[in-house]
Motif scaffolding. Structure first.
Motif, PDB file in Angstrom:
ATOM      1  N   LEU A  22       0.802  -1.227   0.000  1.00 27.75           N
ATOM      2  CA  LEU A  22       0.000   0.000   0.000  1.00 27.75           C
ATOM      3  C   LEU A  22       0.836   1.280   0.000  1.00 27.75           C
ATOM      4  O   LEU A  22       0.564   2.207  -0.779  1.00 27.75           O
ATOM      5  CB  LEU A  22      -0.944   0.000   1.209  1.00 27.75           C
ATOM      6  CG  LEU A  22      -2.089  -1.021   1.164  1.00 27.75           C
ATOM      7  CD1 LEU A  22      -2.836  -1.039   2.486  1.00 27.75           C
ATOM      8  CD2 LEU A  22      -3.038  -0.708   0.017  1.00 27.75           C
ATOM      9  N   MET A  23       1.848   1.356   0.854  1.00 26.86           N
ATOM     10  CA  MET A  23       2.663   2.576   0.916  1.00 26.86           C
ATOM     11  C   MET A  23       3.456   2.821  -0.373  1.00 26.86           C
ATOM     12  O   MET A  23       3.423   3.934  -0.917  1.00 26.86           O
ATOM     13  CB  MET A  23       3.572   2.539   2.135  1.00 26.86           C
ATOM     14  CG  MET A  23       2.842   2.728   3.455  1.00 26.86           C
ATOM     15  SD  MET A  23       3.932   2.545   4.889  1.00 26.86           S
ATOM     16  CE  MET A  23       5.040   3.956   4.665  1.00 26.86           C
ATOM     17  N   LEU A  44       4.019   5.820  -5.350  1.00 21.27           N
ATOM     18  CA  LEU A  44       4.230   5.764  -6.795  1.00 21.27           C
ATOM     19  C   LEU A  44       3.156   6.548  -7.540  1.00 21.27           C
ATOM     20  O   LEU A  44       3.462   7.351  -8.437  1.00 21.27           O
ATOM     21  CB  LEU A  44       4.235   4.301  -7.252  1.00 21.27           C
ATOM     22  CG  LEU A  44       4.411   4.053  -8.749  1.00 21.27           C
ATOM     23  CD1 LEU A  44       5.747   4.576  -9.234  1.00 21.27           C
ATOM     24  CD2 LEU A  44       4.281   2.556  -9.055  1.00 21.27           C
ATOM     25  N   PHE A  45       1.892   6.348  -7.170  1.00 26.01           N
ATOM     26  CA  PHE A  45       0.812   7.027  -7.874  1.00 26.01           C
ATOM     27  C   PHE A  45       0.713   8.507  -7.519  1.00 26.01           C
ATOM     28  O   PHE A  45       0.217   9.304  -8.318  1.00 26.01           O
ATOM     29  CB  PHE A  45      -0.514   6.309  -7.636  1.00 26.01           C
ATOM     30  CG  PHE A  45      -0.708   5.126  -8.543  1.00 26.01           C
ATOM     31  CD1 PHE A  45      -1.166   5.295  -9.833  1.00 26.01           C
ATOM     32  CD2 PHE A  45      -0.373   3.845  -8.111  1.00 26.01           C
ATOM     33  CE1 PHE A  45      -1.323   4.215 -10.684  1.00 26.01           C
ATOM     34  CE2 PHE A  45      -0.522   2.758  -8.952  1.00 26.01           C
ATOM     35  CZ  PHE A  45      -1.003   2.933 -10.247  1.00 26.01           C
ATOM     36  N   LEU A  53      12.618  15.347 -10.112  1.00 27.83           N
ATOM     37  CA  LEU A  53      12.738  14.210  -9.208  1.00 27.83           C
ATOM     38  C   LEU A  53      11.408  13.475  -9.053  1.00 27.83           C
ATOM     39  O   LEU A  53      11.357  12.243  -9.103  1.00 27.83           O
ATOM     40  CB  LEU A  53      13.235  14.680  -7.832  1.00 27.83           C
ATOM     41  CG  LEU A  53      14.692  15.137  -7.753  1.00 27.83           C
ATOM     42  CD1 LEU A  53      14.989  15.727  -6.377  1.00 27.83           C
ATOM     43  CD2 LEU A  53      15.650  13.988  -8.041  1.00 27.83           C
ATOM     44  N   VAL A  54      10.329  14.235  -8.867  1.00 26.64           N
ATOM     45  CA  VAL A  54       9.039  13.603  -8.606  1.00 26.64           C
ATOM     46  C   VAL A  54       8.458  12.971  -9.875  1.00 26.64           C
ATOM     47  O   VAL A  54       7.675  12.018  -9.794  1.00 26.64           O
ATOM     48  CB  VAL A  54       8.045  14.618  -7.999  1.00 26.64           C
ATOM     49  CG1 VAL A  54       7.378  15.474  -9.054  1.00 26.64           C
ATOM     50  CG2 VAL A  54       6.982  13.910  -7.154  1.00 26.64           C
ATOM     51  N   LYS A  55       8.845  13.457 -11.044  1.00 26.07           N
ATOM     52  CA  LYS A  55       8.317  12.930 -12.301  1.00 26.07           C
ATOM     53  C   LYS A  55       9.105  11.725 -12.803  1.00 26.07           C
ATOM     54  O   LYS A  55       8.514  10.761 -13.329  1.00 26.07           O
ATOM     55  CB  LYS A  55       8.309  14.018 -13.367  1.00 26.07           C
ATOM     56  CG  LYS A  55       7.639  13.577 -14.672  1.00 26.07           C
ATOM     57  CD  LYS A  55       7.508  14.733 -15.665  1.00 26.07           C
ATOM     58  CE  LYS A  55       6.765  14.291 -16.927  1.00 26.07           C
ATOM     59  NZ  LYS A  55       6.587  15.410 -17.895  1.00 26.07           N
ATOM     60  N   TYR A  56      10.421  11.763 -12.621  1.00 23.50           N
ATOM     61  CA  TYR A  56      11.243  10.708 -13.219  1.00 23.50           C
ATOM     62  C   TYR A  56      11.977   9.838 -12.184  1.00 23.50           C
ATOM     63  O   TYR A  56      11.898   8.609 -12.240  1.00 23.50           O
ATOM     64  CB  TYR A  56      12.282  11.335 -14.159  1.00 23.50           C
ATOM     65  CG  TYR A  56      11.675  12.087 -15.317  1.00 23.50           C
ATOM     66  CD1 TYR A  56      11.064  11.404 -16.364  1.00 23.50           C
ATOM     67  CD2 TYR A  56      11.713  13.475 -15.360  1.00 23.50           C
ATOM     68  CE1 TYR A  56      10.505  12.086 -17.436  1.00 23.50           C
ATOM     69  CE2 TYR A  56      11.156  14.178 -16.430  1.00 23.50           C
ATOM     70  CZ  TYR A  56      10.552  13.480 -17.454  1.00 23.50           C
ATOM     71  OH  TYR A  56       9.991  14.162 -18.503  1.00 23.50           O
ATOM     72  N   VAL A  57      12.699  10.463 -11.274  1.00 19.38           N
ATOM     73  CA  VAL A  57      13.598   9.713 -10.387  1.00 19.38           C
ATOM     74  C   VAL A  57      12.836   8.956  -9.301  1.00 19.38           C
ATOM     75  O   VAL A  57      13.029   7.747  -9.114  1.00 19.38           O
ATOM     76  CB  VAL A  57      14.638  10.655  -9.734  1.00 19.38           C
ATOM     77  CG1 VAL A  57      15.566   9.865  -8.805  1.00 19.38           C
ATOM     78  CG2 VAL A  57      15.438  11.369 -10.807  1.00 19.38           C
ATOM     79  N   ALA A  58      11.950   9.666  -8.588  1.00 20.44           N
ATOM     80  CA  ALA A  58      11.231   9.035  -7.480  1.00 20.44           C
ATOM     81  C   ALA A  58      10.370   7.848  -7.929  1.00 20.44           C
ATOM     82  O   ALA A  58      10.371   6.804  -7.258  1.00 20.44           O
ATOM     83  CB  ALA A  58      10.387  10.071  -6.740  1.00 20.44           C
TER      84      ALA A  58
END
Length: 458
Positions: free
Chosen positions: A395-396, A401-402, A438-443
């Motif tokens: 769940l986490m 991810l989403f 970072l939030v769009k690709y790396v994370a």
């Protein structure tokens, strides 16, 4: 432009009143038993300082971007974790499933976390009575096994913890959560420093510091990297709706990226201080840093019992653990309470009572996993282990991810810039650009790896 309508059930919302209150509450959420227990244990199991370096890099790549994203979404929507996605993207209600997963995750985490917290609270009294003080790990191990195998004690301490946290939640965001964490966080730092200073005065303490601060990168393997990545994601309380909920209580002039960075650095500081408090003492008395989770309930009492005034310091240590657990539990319980309070318009008392009652019922299955339900297993796991697996491994990471996909690919850069800069809290375009990359690709890639490892696919 996204809808900014306020849910009809609740028009006026409580919120954090000061910048210090924001930092204290958010830090209280991030700092939990993981800092006092899991971080030192995993550091010991994975080679010390080199693991910390990898952990820090992983935090910057995954944990911090998701934390900023959640706080940003919460502040923008001024709504609970589930309603946030309906408010920000009303034409795609399927995105509210992210929030639903967060609410479910928060509840299931509490189902087993309150039991562990119950052990910590119980150990304060056991340490004060001297019943767990022994230099023999076999004695401390037997004391711990006796506690968790006793169904009455297990359920009692879990319910006591739920009532204690619920009483604070009922008082509200500013008078309950903010006021409590503003008082507890300084005490936590003070106790950590006191225990750390005492630990550093022990003979052989230098070996513990060497283990903690001198990296040996030859010990960094693929498994160590994956472990550090997983810890970096879970340590900041992301992916379970807590930061969205807390972000909704932020003032409009709160600088979200800077707040998240300060919380991350303070969280890391607490973890390092915990290591300083633990490892010099562990090495000084000849124990092994690879003790793992038993470090908290078995090794620490055995180590501290050999110190002058050890009975005092072991009590302080478990008070420290109780404070850390309380800050985390406040943020987690606030997720379902905020949802019930805002979405259905019930009072905080009724929302808290309903959450606490259901939590006591479901959580009791975790509390009894080492006693009467020890042989009851689903998918080969006790209920305690099952709740842990579902939240930590499924769940986490899926929620995180989403959230990245929603912010980076659905909401888009223009709305992110609007949410972080149009209100005047952040004018630095480069910071926003780095965060968005970072939030769009790396994370997402990092969290995807964490998810695959948690499901034992890699």
């Amino acid at each position: 432009m996204e809808s900014m309508e306020t849910p009809k059930a609740v028009k006026a919302r409580d919120s954090f009143t000061t910048g210090l209150g924001v930092i204290a509450a958010t830090l209280g959420s991030a700092v939990g038993l993981g800092n006092i227990w899991k971080f030192p244990a995993l550091t010991g199991l994975n080679g010390g300082a080199a693991f910390i370096v990898v952990y820090l890099l992983s935090t910057l790549m995954a944990g911090l971007p998701v934390m900023i994203a959640e706080l940003m979404l919460g502040r923008r929507s001024k709504s609970d974790a589930l309603t946030t996605f309906r408010v920000l993207h009303p034409k795609r209600e399927t995105w509210s499933l992210i929030g639903a997963a967060g609410v479910l995750s928060a509840f299931l985490i509490l189902a087993f976390y309150t039991e562990v917290a119950g052990w910590v609270f119980a150990y304060i009294f056991k340490a004060a009575s001297g019943s767990i003080l022994s230099a023999d790990p076999k004695v401390t191990s037997a004391a711990f096994e006796k506690l968790i195998a006793d169904p009455v004690q297990s359920v009692f301490w879990q319910c006591a913890v739920i009532i204690f946290v619920g009483a604070i939640i009922v008082m509200g965001v500013s008078k309950g959560i903010e006021k409590t964490t503003k008082r507890l966080m300084p005490v936590l730092f003070l106790i950590l420093v006191m225990i750390g200073v005492r630990s550093l005065m022990l003979p052989g303490a230098a070996q513990g510091l060497d283990f903690l601060f001198r990296p040996d990168f030859s010990k960094v393997t693929g498994a160590v990297v994956l472990t550090a990545m997983g810890l970096a994601f879970f340590k900041l309380s992301v992916g379970m709706g807590t930061m969205i909920t807390y972000g909704s209580y932020f003032r409009d002039d709160q600088n979200v990226p800077m707040t998240a960075l300060r919380v991350m650095l303070a969280d890391l500081t607490v973890s390092i201080l915990a290591g300083i408090a633990i490892f010099p003492a562990v090495f000084s008395f000849g124990f092994k840093p690879e003790a793992g989770p038993s470090l908290l309930f078995i090794t620490i009492p055995a180590v501290f019992s050999q110190m002058p005034f050890g009975n005092v310091f072991v009590v302080l240590f478990f008070v420290l653990g109780a404070i850390a657990a309380t800050g985390a539990m406040l943020s987690i319980m606030e997720v379902p309470v905020a949802y019930l309070h805002q979405r259905f318009g019930v009072s905080r008392f009724k929302a808290t009572a309903a959450t606490g009652t259901l939590l006591a019922l479901i959580g009791s299955t975790a509390a009894l996993s080492n006693s009467v339900l020890a042989n009851f297993k689903l998918f080969g796991m006790t209920m305690f282990d099952l709740y842990d697996f579902l939240t930590s491994n499924l769940l986490m990471p899926v929620g995180g991810l989403f959230i990245c996909i929603f912010v980076g690919w659905v909401w888009g850069e223009q709305k992110v810039r609007g949410a972080l800069s149009n209100d005047g809290t952040l004018r630095n375009g480069a910071v926003i650009s780095i965060f968005f990359f970072l939030v769009k690709y790396v994370a997402p890639i990092t969290i995807g790896v964490i998810l695959l490892r948690g499901l034992k696919i890699i």
